[in-house]
Write a protein that holds these residues in place. Structure first.
Motif, mmCIF file in Angstrom:
data_model
loop_
_atom_site.group_PDB
_atom_site.id
_atom_site.type_symbol
_atom_site.label_atom_id
_atom_site.label_comp_id
_atom_site.label_asym_id
_atom_site.label_seq_id
_atom_site.Cartn_x
_atom_site.Cartn_y
_atom_site.Cartn_z
ATOM 1 N N LEU A 97 0.821 -1.207 0.000
ATOM 2 C CA LEU A 97 0.000 0.000 0.000
ATOM 3 C C LEU A 97 0.852 1.254 0.000
ATOM 4 C CD1 LEU A 97 -2.834 1.112 0.060
ATOM 5 C CD2 LEU A 97 -2.789 0.977 2.532
ATOM 6 N N SER A 98 1.980 1.245 0.718
ATOM 7 C CA SER A 98 2.811 2.441 0.779
ATOM 8 C C SER A 98 3.398 2.804 -0.573
ATOM 9 C CB SER A 98 3.933 2.252 1.793
ATOM 10 O OG SER A 98 4.737 1.158 1.409
ATOM 11 N N ASP A 99 3.561 1.845 -1.485
ATOM 12 C CA ASP A 99 4.091 2.115 -2.815
ATOM 13 C C ASP A 99 3.011 2.540 -3.802
ATOM 14 O OD1 ASP A 99 6.547 1.414 -1.887
ATOM 15 O OD2 ASP A 99 6.523 -0.591 -2.752
ATOM 16 N N ALA A 100 1.764 2.408 -3.385
ATOM 17 C CA ALA A 100 0.661 2.722 -4.285
ATOM 18 C C ALA A 100 0.575 4.230 -4.497
ATOM 19 C CB ALA A 100 -0.651 2.204 -3.713
ATOM 20 N N ALA A 101 0.124 4.611 -5.671
ATOM 21 C CA ALA A 101 -0.052 6.032 -5.970
ATOM 22 C C ALA A 101 -1.141 6.597 -5.080
ATOM 23 C CB ALA A 101 -0.438 6.195 -7.439
ATOM 24 N N PRO A 102 -1.006 7.844 -4.624
ATOM 25 C CA PRO A 102 -2.022 8.412 -3.753
ATOM 26 C C PRO A 102 -3.381 8.508 -4.437
ATOM 27 C CG PRO A 102 -0.284 10.016 -4.195
ATOM 28 C CD PRO A 102 0.108 8.736 -4.840
ATOM 29 N N LYS A 103 -3.404 8.789 -5.739
ATOM 30 C CA LYS A 103 -4.660 8.788 -6.488
ATOM 31 C C LYS A 103 -4.459 7.925 -7.711
ATOM 32 C CE LYS A 103 -6.716 13.030 -5.043
ATOM 33 N NZ LYS A 103 -7.380 14.237 -5.411
ATOM 34 N N ARG A 104 -5.414 7.083 -7.961
ATOM 35 C CA ARG A 104 -5.280 6.131 -9.050
ATOM 36 C C ARG A 104 -6.584 6.086 -9.831
ATOM 37 N NH1 ARG A 104 -3.815 0.378 -6.978
ATOM 38 N NH2 ARG A 104 -2.118 1.622 -6.230
ATOM 39 N N PRO A 105 -6.553 6.376 -11.158
ATOM 40 C CA PRO A 105 -7.781 6.206 -11.928
ATOM 41 C C PRO A 105 -8.102 4.722 -11.998
ATOM 42 C CG PRO A 105 -5.960 6.797 -13.367
ATOM 43 C CD PRO A 105 -5.457 6.828 -11.956
ATOM 44 N N LEU A 106 -9.345 4.367 -11.783
ATOM 45 C CA LEU A 106 -9.678 2.962 -11.709
ATOM 46 C C LEU A 106 -10.445 2.498 -12.932
ATOM 47 C CD1 LEU A 106 -9.674 0.406 -9.993
ATOM 48 C CD2 LEU A 106 -11.916 1.112 -9.216
ATOM 49 N N ARG A 107 -11.635 2.960 -13.080
ATOM 50 C CA ARG A 107 -12.457 2.572 -14.218
ATOM 51 C C ARG A 107 -13.506 3.650 -14.411
ATOM 52 N NH1 ARG A 107 -14.754 -2.049 -10.633
ATOM 53 N NH2 ARG A 107 -16.220 -0.884 -9.392
ATOM 54 N N LYS A 108 -14.238 3.541 -15.451
ATOM 55 C CA LYS A 108 -15.272 4.531 -15.705
ATOM 56 C C LYS A 108 -16.564 4.086 -15.045
ATOM 57 C CE LYS A 108 -13.165 6.147 -19.828
ATOM 58 N NZ LYS A 108 -13.163 7.443 -20.273
ATOM 59 N N SER A 109 -17.276 5.024 -14.493
ATOM 60 C CA SER A 109 -18.576 4.739 -13.903
ATOM 61 C C SER A 109 -19.613 4.754 -15.012
ATOM 62 C CB SER A 109 -18.908 5.783 -12.836
ATOM 63 O OG SER A 109 -19.112 7.031 -13.459
ATOM 64 N N SER A 110 -20.872 4.590 -14.652
ATOM 65 C CA SER A 110 -21.929 4.619 -15.655
ATOM 66 C C SER A 110 -22.077 6.006 -16.268
ATOM 67 C CB SER A 110 -23.246 4.168 -15.036
ATOM 68 O OG SER A 110 -23.621 5.076 -14.031
ATOM 69 N N THR A 111 -21.534 7.029 -15.602
ATOM 70 C CA THR A 111 -21.568 8.381 -16.142
ATOM 71 C C THR A 111 -20.425 8.606 -17.118
ATOM 72 O OG1 THR A 111 -20.268 9.216 -14.292
ATOM 73 C CG2 THR A 111 -22.672 9.302 -14.087
ATOM 74 N N ALA A 154 -20.109 7.385 -6.954
ATOM 75 C CA ALA A 154 -20.326 7.861 -8.324
ATOM 76 C C ALA A 154 -21.727 7.491 -8.808
ATOM 77 C CB ALA A 154 -19.266 7.294 -9.260
ATOM 78 N N GLU A 155 -22.168 6.277 -8.504
ATOM 79 C CA GLU A 155 -23.498 5.846 -8.903
ATOM 80 C C GLU A 155 -24.577 6.671 -8.198
ATOM 81 O OE1 GLU A 155 -24.464 3.460 -11.280
ATOM 82 O OE2 GLU A 155 -22.341 3.726 -11.769
ATOM 83 N N ALA A 156 -24.373 6.957 -6.914
ATOM 84 C CA ALA A 156 -25.349 7.744 -6.158
ATOM 85 C C ALA A 156 -25.447 9.161 -6.707
ATOM 86 C CB ALA A 156 -24.977 7.779 -4.683
ATOM 87 N N SER A 157 -24.305 9.776 -7.029
ATOM 88 C CA SER A 157 -24.346 11.140 -7.568
ATOM 89 C C SER A 157 -24.967 11.142 -8.961
ATOM 90 C CB SER A 157 -22.951 11.753 -7.580
ATOM 91 O OG SER A 157 -22.109 11.089 -8.471
ATOM 92 N N HIS A 158 -24.736 10.079 -9.730
ATOM 93 C CA HIS A 158 -25.343 9.973 -11.050
ATOM 94 C C HIS A 158 -26.857 9.833 -10.916
ATOM 95 C CE1 HIS A 158 -25.952 8.894 -15.220
ATOM 96 N NE2 HIS A 158 -26.512 7.756 -14.851
ATOM 97 N N ASP A 159 -27.316 9.002 -9.977
ATOM 98 C CA ASP A 159 -28.751 8.832 -9.750
ATOM 99 C C ASP A 159 -29.398 10.129 -9.285
ATOM 100 O OD1 ASP A 159 -28.454 6.214 -10.508
ATOM 101 O OD2 ASP A 159 -28.500 5.414 -8.469
#
Length: 113
Positions: free
Chosen positions: A19-33, A102-107
Motif C-alpha cells: 500500500l505504501s508504494d501505491a499512488a495516492p490517487k489512481r484512476p480505476l475505471r469509468k462509472s456509468s456516467t 459515483a453511482e449515487a451522484s449519477h442517480d
C-alpha cells in the motif's frame, strides 16, 4: 496448508503491491456516467491491506447481506486465501466505495434533471 485461490482480477493485480508504494490517487475505471473514478488511497491508510468481510461491514456501515451480494455480483472484488476464509484487498474496497458514490451522484443528477 491451503492453496490461495484468487477469484478476482483486482486481487491478482494488487495483492503483490504494498500500500505504501501505491499512488495516492489512481484512476480505476469509468462509472456509468463515463467519468473515470479517482481513488485517494491515503483516506484508507488506517485499514489493513486485506480486510475481512466483517471489517468491510464496520467500515462501510452496510449489512452483512449487502457485502455478501456485492462480493457475489463481482462489484466488490475479493480473494480466498483458504477454502473457509475470504479477504477484500483495501484497493478493491476503496474502488467499490468510490463506485457507489459515483453511482449515487449519477442517480441524484438524473432525479433532479
Amino acid at each position: 496448508m491451503g492453496q490461495v485461490g484468487l477469484d478476482s482480477t483486482c486481487a491478482q493485480t494488487h495483492v503483490g503491491t504494498p500500500l505504501s508504494d501505491a499512488a495516492p490517487k489512481r484512476p480505476l475505471r469509468k462509472s456509468s456516467t463515463n467519468h473515470p473514478i479517482e481513488i485517494d488511497l491515503s483516506a484508507y491508510a488506517h485499514l489493513p491491506r486485506l480486510m475481512t468481510p466483517r471489517r468491510v461491514e464496520q467500515e462501510s456501515s452496510l449489512s452483512k447481506g449487502t457485502i455478501r451480494r456485492a462480493i457475489q455480483s463481482g462489484r466488490l472484488k475479493s480473494v480466498k486465501p483458504t477454502p473457509r476464509s475470504r479477504r477484500i484487498p483495501v484497493e478493491c474496497f476503496a474502488a467499490w466505495i468510490e463506485w457507489m458514490k459515483a453511482e449515487a451522484s449519477h442517480d441524484d443528477a438524473l432525479a433532479v434533471g
